[in-house]
Design an enzyme around this catalytic site. Structure first.
Site, PDB file in Angstrom:
ATOM      1  N   GLU A 183       0.818  -1.211   0.000  1.00  0.00           N
ATOM      2  CA  GLU A 183       0.000   0.000   0.000  1.00  0.00           C
ATOM      3  C   GLU A 183       0.852   1.262   0.000  1.00  0.00           C
ATOM      4  OE1 GLU A 183      -2.876  -0.525  -0.802  1.00  0.00           O
ATOM      5  OE2 GLU A 183      -3.010  -2.631  -0.286  1.00  0.00           O
ATOM      6  N   TYR A 214      -2.059  -8.133 -10.802  1.00  0.00           N
ATOM      7  CA  TYR A 214      -0.943  -8.067  -9.868  1.00  0.00           C
ATOM      8  C   TYR A 214       0.251  -8.874 -10.381  1.00  0.00           C
ATOM      9  CZ  TYR A 214      -4.477  -6.471  -6.452  1.00  0.00           C
ATOM     10  OH  TYR A 214      -5.473  -5.783  -5.793  1.00  0.00           O
TER      11      TYR A 214
END
Length: 585
Positions: free
Chosen positions: A275, A362
């Protein structure tokens, strides 16, 4: 260059763009709704503009005004998952470059897909309710009428009225608080987000929250009962990076703000690194539509593993990449080798973004960037491009075509190499890239050689990756799993004081146990699937338990028992996996 059209949004983003939101929100815990007024500052991108369209989902619209004048509006046909277009007719005509302030008065639905309302019993304190939002990918429209597409980025200012015993926090800088002049039993909290962000990064949390400083520029928020534990977990790694982690590991608005730990367990530290990387790729530079989502996540995984390389070693980065490759293999097998949703750039026309969500952007994205890294000269050389790309497109949204054009511009001396890349195979072809070799599995005669020294020296992230690699092999024989428990005592992890660092290990271990059909592990697996709210943990565990035929009905019953406590997105996806909708209408 062909203009990018977002198939997941009704908003007229080609004709106008939102520059700023001014939000006034009244949080009603009794009715489970937010009553709000939003003033959108909209810039026209074309001449002779006299109408615009916003995204909504299950909103009640009571009034619309443009520059203070009443404006006619109509809600279009309701789409099964994309919501309902709000068509607004302006009482005047505008030219390109001109601005209009459009005010919409509305109320959310108790079933708003962006919002999770928790009862007091579902919180740590047990006395007061709790609310959090999760807008990614297309759920902000259920909380705010807006241009709910990542190609539109705007600042915002918010005033949030909540019961005075509660505290509101948003993914923005706090700007003070005051008693609500309309109701002495309530408090208004103010927030300012000065960085242009897409709508999916708007986040709100309301509860009995306290904060702790964990650095000179950072603090963590949580319920009183959890905040000291949360601060202890974050203090060693937290820097200037604010996140709200209510229902999954999805990034929220970045600014010098805060982290909010939900009442339903915490986020593992390795997810924090991901993040943090999103502050650059995803938040600062954003995909132009969800079809180009790999630009967010592929680059973020790449940066996350470059952080691991700097902190640990290149070998550790390779170790994590192997686990990621196996995640991708599992995902492709789950979706199907020829499923177009396994394209790096899939078509999402008439596709629910929640149903399309997977590890593909991803890990296929990372694999592609790693492939390019090898072609152009290694990590240091390729990181030069990544930094330059971020600087060039900061505060804007990007398509794959724009990214590719800049790649060729930056590596102008390596164009011949880049032209040899199978671009169509990577971008527009379903299934796997070339297969990597994988570690072999132990034989029965090897089990006696297992000892606790095998894992004692491993850090928590290393142990997680080791177990993840086993998870991606064919199911381990039950004898292997029992021997691992006998030697390594992995079930005891559940009692570990530092839960952040072991939650991922326990999750992977329980996967291995259930997949090996070890019945002793089933109660622990059910406990973990239901006691925390993270989609990443809950959905795969329920899927694994459902596949264990002996416990299939118990998995369904357990889900139905805990469904109300789950975020709407998590509940919908688990219900789909367990085929609950067909048999439990």
């Amino acid at each position: 260059m062909v203009p990018v059209i977002d198939p997941c949004s009704f908003s007229s983003s080609a004709r106008c763009t939102t520059k700023h939101l001014n939000l006034m929100l009244h949080v009603d815990f009794e009715s489970h709704v937010i009553r709000g007024k939003v003033a959108l500052t909209v810039e026209m991108l074309e001449d002779k503009c006299s109408s615009l369209t916003l995204d909504t989902k299950d909103l009640q619209i009571s009034k619309v005004a443009a520059n203070g004048q009443e404006a006619k509006f109509a809600l279009g046909a309701k789409h099964s998952f994309n919501g309902t277009p709000l068509e607004i007719s302006l009482p005047f005509e505008l030219s390109r470059g001109q601005h209009v302030i459009v005010e919409v008065t509305y109320e959310t639905s108790p079933r708003a897909s962006a919002l999770q309302w928790l009862t007091p019993a579902q919180t740590a304190g047990k006395k007061h309710p709790y609310l959090f939002s999760q807008c990614q990918a297309t759920h902000c429209r259920s909380m705010i009428p807006c241009q709910d597409t990542p190609m539109v980025k705007h600042t915002y200012y918010a005033q949030v009225s909540v019961p005075k015993e509660l505290v509101a926090v948003m993914g923005a800088v706090g700007d003070g608080q005051e008693p609500d002049p309309q109701d002495s039993s309530r408090t208004i909290y103010r927030f300012r987000q000065a960085v242009p962000i897409p709508s999916y990064l708007i986040a709100i949390v309301v509860g009995v929250l306290e904060s702790r400083d964990i650095g000179p520029r950072s603090k963590v928020w949580s319920e009183k009962e959890l905040v000291d534990q949360a601060a202890y977990e974050f203090v060693s790694i937290w820097g200037k990076c604010p996140f709200l982690f209510p229902s999954g590991s999805r990034a929220h608005a970045w600014c010098p703000s805060c982290a909010v730990q939900p009442p339903l367990r915490a986020t593992p530290l390795q997810v924090i690194a991901h993040e943090i990387a999103h502050s650059w790729t995803g938040n600062l530079v954003t995909t132009k539509s969800w079809e180009h989502f790999w630009l967010n996540e592929g680059h973020t995984v790449y940066l996350e593993r470059m952080i691991a390389r700097a902190l640990e070693s290149e070998q550790y980065r390779q170790f994590k990449a192997i686990g990621g490759w196996k995640e991708l293999q599992d995902t492709v097998n789950l979706f199907g080798q020829s499923n177009p949703l396994t394209n790096l750039v899939p078509s999402l026309k008439e596709v629910d973004t929640d149903a399309a969500f997977s590890f593909v952007p991803y890990e296929k994205g990372f694999a592609f960037l790693y492939h390019l890294e090898e072609l152009v000269g290694g990590p240091e050389v390729f990181m030069g491009f990544v930094k330059s790309y971020i600087q060039l497109y900061a505060y804007s949204s990007v398509s794959t075509e724009e990214w590719k054009n800049y790649l060729f511009t930056y590596f102008k001396d390596k164009v011949d190499i880049l032209k040899k890349v199978d671009w169509d195979g990577w971008m527009n072809t379903p299934g796997m890239p070339p297969v990597h070799s994988l570690p072999s599995q132990a034989k029965e005669e090897d089990l006696a050689s297992f000892s606790d020294a095998d894992v004692k020296a491993l850090s928590s992230p290393q142990l997680t990756e080791f177990l993840a690699l086993l998870l991606h092999q064919n199911p381990l024989p039950l004898s292997h799993v029992k021997r691992m428990q006998e030697v390594y005592n992995l079930n005891s992890i559940k009692n570990c004081e530092i839960r952040f660092r072991v939650e991922m290990i326990l999750w992977v271990w329980l996967h291995l146990c259930v997949r090996a059909r070890w019945e002793e592990a089933v109660p622990l697996a059910f406990q973990m699937a239901t006691e925390q709210g993270r989609l990443k943990y809950t959905r795969p565990l329920f899927r694994e338990l459902y596949n264990f035929e002996k416990y299939r009905q118990e998995a369904v019953n357990m889900f139905l028992q805990h469904r109300a406590a789950m975020h709407p997105v998590t509940a919908a996806l688990v219900a789909r996996d367990l085929k609950v909708e067909q048999s439990h209408k």
